[in-house]
Scaffold this active site. Structure first.
Site, PDB file in Angstrom:
ATOM      1  N   SER A 184      14.774  -0.808 -18.593  1.00 44.43           N
ATOM      2  CA  SER A 184      14.930  -1.722 -19.720  1.00 44.43           C
ATOM      3  C   SER A 184      14.079  -2.984 -19.576  1.00 44.43           C
ATOM      4  CB  SER A 184      16.400  -2.109 -19.892  1.00 44.43           C
ATOM      5  OG  SER A 184      16.916  -2.681 -18.705  1.00 44.43           O
ATOM      6  N   ASP A 425      24.207 -12.223 -19.248  1.00 41.82           N
ATOM      7  CA  ASP A 425      23.107 -11.348 -18.843  1.00 41.82           C
ATOM      8  C   ASP A 425      22.023 -12.210 -18.209  1.00 41.82           C
ATOM      9  OD1 ASP A 425      20.897  -9.724 -18.575  1.00 41.82           O
ATOM     10  OD2 ASP A 425      20.934  -8.941 -20.624  1.00 41.82           O
ATOM     11  N   HIS A 428      17.889  -9.521 -17.967  1.00 41.80           N
ATOM     12  CA  HIS A 428      16.841  -9.342 -18.967  1.00 41.80           C
ATOM     13  C   HIS A 428      16.287 -10.697 -19.399  1.00 41.80           C
ATOM     14  CE1 HIS A 428      19.361  -5.673 -19.135  1.00 41.80           C
ATOM     15  NE2 HIS A 428      18.179  -5.077 -19.197  1.00 41.80           N
TER      16      HIS A 428
END
Length: 446
Positions: A184, A425, A428
């Site tokens: 990702s 998060d 990312h």
């Protein structure tokens, strides 16, 4: 009597044809069996399982097949039993280097520098204007109140990074395939590249395929594609489904990249990344020739080394640097513990608004032994692979993660909502943001 003889004569050619086909099939079958036996006899023990007990390794070749190792791995694959992996792993090797890094030591090291606030020349695109933006990365859309994370420009010491020019990048890509391969994080870099490039292509001259193991953006007038291949562990694994890959255990086939590499052959520019998925505990190894469904459990760094070596074998055998460019992007750091940049605090990247200024900073989110191991493998490939070292520059950007400002597919409890840091998060990156600079570096080296 004459009629019966005539019937026998007409049947003879048919019998001959059937007999000939039977003989041909028998020869083909025996030839295939011979090739299989020949492959097993010539395979080194280390290529099979790298076990200490060579006798057990060769005895496994004659075992009967079972569901765990037959065919390709998928999310339903399981191990019938698990034994400990006893292979060696050497991580005492130099830090990651590349031909570009060696050259820039003399003139300018683009990977060494600082982040400069610049609300004039960056961001290079608008989050809301990019039709390919991911809800996982669209931080402003999902409520982030500050926009400063979009206004930091990377400034190397003693020189300047080449200014982004979308039209010039398309000229470099004309008639070519550019493919990002990884997890990702690499998908985030791919989305960044689409956002950087798409605005100069007319709406009726561009298209994108649905999300799949290989997702393709096409620019018709340049006869070019910018692609993303989901391959989080580089080699074949049970996590190769781009949607359903959250599994209780990771199983890889450490001696096979063929599932993914079948797409690499005709790509002009390959950009690889692999790190995050190796940081989630032990990995189970299911070797191609293991017929009893027995897996070996390895520490993540040992499993990654096996996978990287298999990848390197493909690069060595299939890449002509005059025809195909290959880049390896180093590990993307995480910012899970604020005490690493601000002692005596217990937070993470949540509510961080500025980069770290200490150029010596190195957090626990970037594993040095892994960096050394990857460096050792990549260095052996010499001119076949160029390294884009994003790690140190990204280490400074504790402010660049989505934290709570992204779409989450799982609902949050009242307890979590009361403590935003608990579900932030910090892995990312928001877009526009840090991955745009990774692509500027790629543009610079192309």
């Amino acid at each position: 009597m004459i009629q019966r003889c005539h019937k026998k004569k007409t049947q003879l050619p048919l019998i001959a044809i059937v007999f000939f086909l039977f003989v041909l099939c028998t020869i083909f079958y025996n030839e295939r069996r011979f090739q299989e036996i020949h492959r097993h006899e010539n395979r080194k023990p280390n290529d099979i399982a790298t076990r200490n007990d060579v006798k057990n390794t060769f005895s496994s070749l004659s075992r009967s097949s079972s569901k765990a190792s037959a065919g390709t791995l998928d999310r339903f694959s399981t191990c019938n039993s698990t034994v400990k992996y006893n292979g060696r792993s050497n991580v005492n090797t130099p830090l990651l280097q590349s031909d570009e890094q060696e050259n820039t030591k003399v003139s300018c090291n683009l990977f060494s520098g600082r982040w400069v606030f610049d609300n004039i020349s960056v961001p290079l695109y608008s989050e809301s204007d990019c039709p390919y933006m991911s809800d996982q990365l669209a931080c402003h859309k999902h409520g982030r109140p500050d926009l400063m994370y979009q206004n930091w420009r990377w400034q190397p010491h003693g020189c300047d990074l080449k200014r982004w020019n979308a039209t010039e990048m398309w000229d470099k890509l004309r008639g070519k395939r550019l493919m990002f391969v990884g997890d990702s994080l690499n998908r985030g870099q791919w989305i960044s590249m689409l956002c950087l490039l798409e605005s100069v292509i007319p709406a009726n001259k561009k298209s994108i395929t649905p999300n799949a193991p290989l997702t393709i953006f096409r620019a018709e007038e340049y006869n070019a594609t910018v692609e993303f291949q989901w391959a989080p562990l580089i080699v074949e694994s049970n996590s190769d489904d781009p949607v359903n890959h959250r599994l209780d255990e990771r199983i890889i086939r450490p001696d096979s990249v063929l599932r993914h590499a079948s797409e690499w052959d005709h790509v002009d520019i390959l950009v690889f990344n692999s790190y995050l998925w190796w940081r989630q505990g032990p990995v189970k190894l299911s070797w191609s020739n293991e017929e009893n469904g027995v897996c070996e459990e390895a520490e993540s760094i040992d499993a990654m080394e096996l996978a990287m070596n298999e990848w390197a074998k493909w690069i060595e055998s299939n890449v002509d640097p005059l025809k195909k460019k290959v880049f390896f992007v180093t590990m993307s750091p995480t910012h899970l513990w604020s005490r690493e940049w601000e002692p005596e605090t217990e937070g993470n990247c949540y509510n961080e608004k500025t980069p770290i200024e200490d150029e010596r900073y190195w957090g626990s989110g970037s594993d040095l032994p892994t960096m050394r191991m990857v460096g050792n493998i990549v260095n052996k490939l010499k001119s076949k692979v160029s390294v884009i070292n994003i790690t140190q520059m990204s280490e400074y950007r504790k402010d660049g993660h989505p934290s709570i400002y992204r779409k989450f597919w799982e609902s949050r409890s009242a307890e979590q909502l009361a403590n935003p840091a608990s579900y932030s998060d910090c892995i990312h990156w928001c877009l526009p943001g840090v991955p745009d600079v990774w692509n500027q570096l790629l543009y610079h080296f192309l």
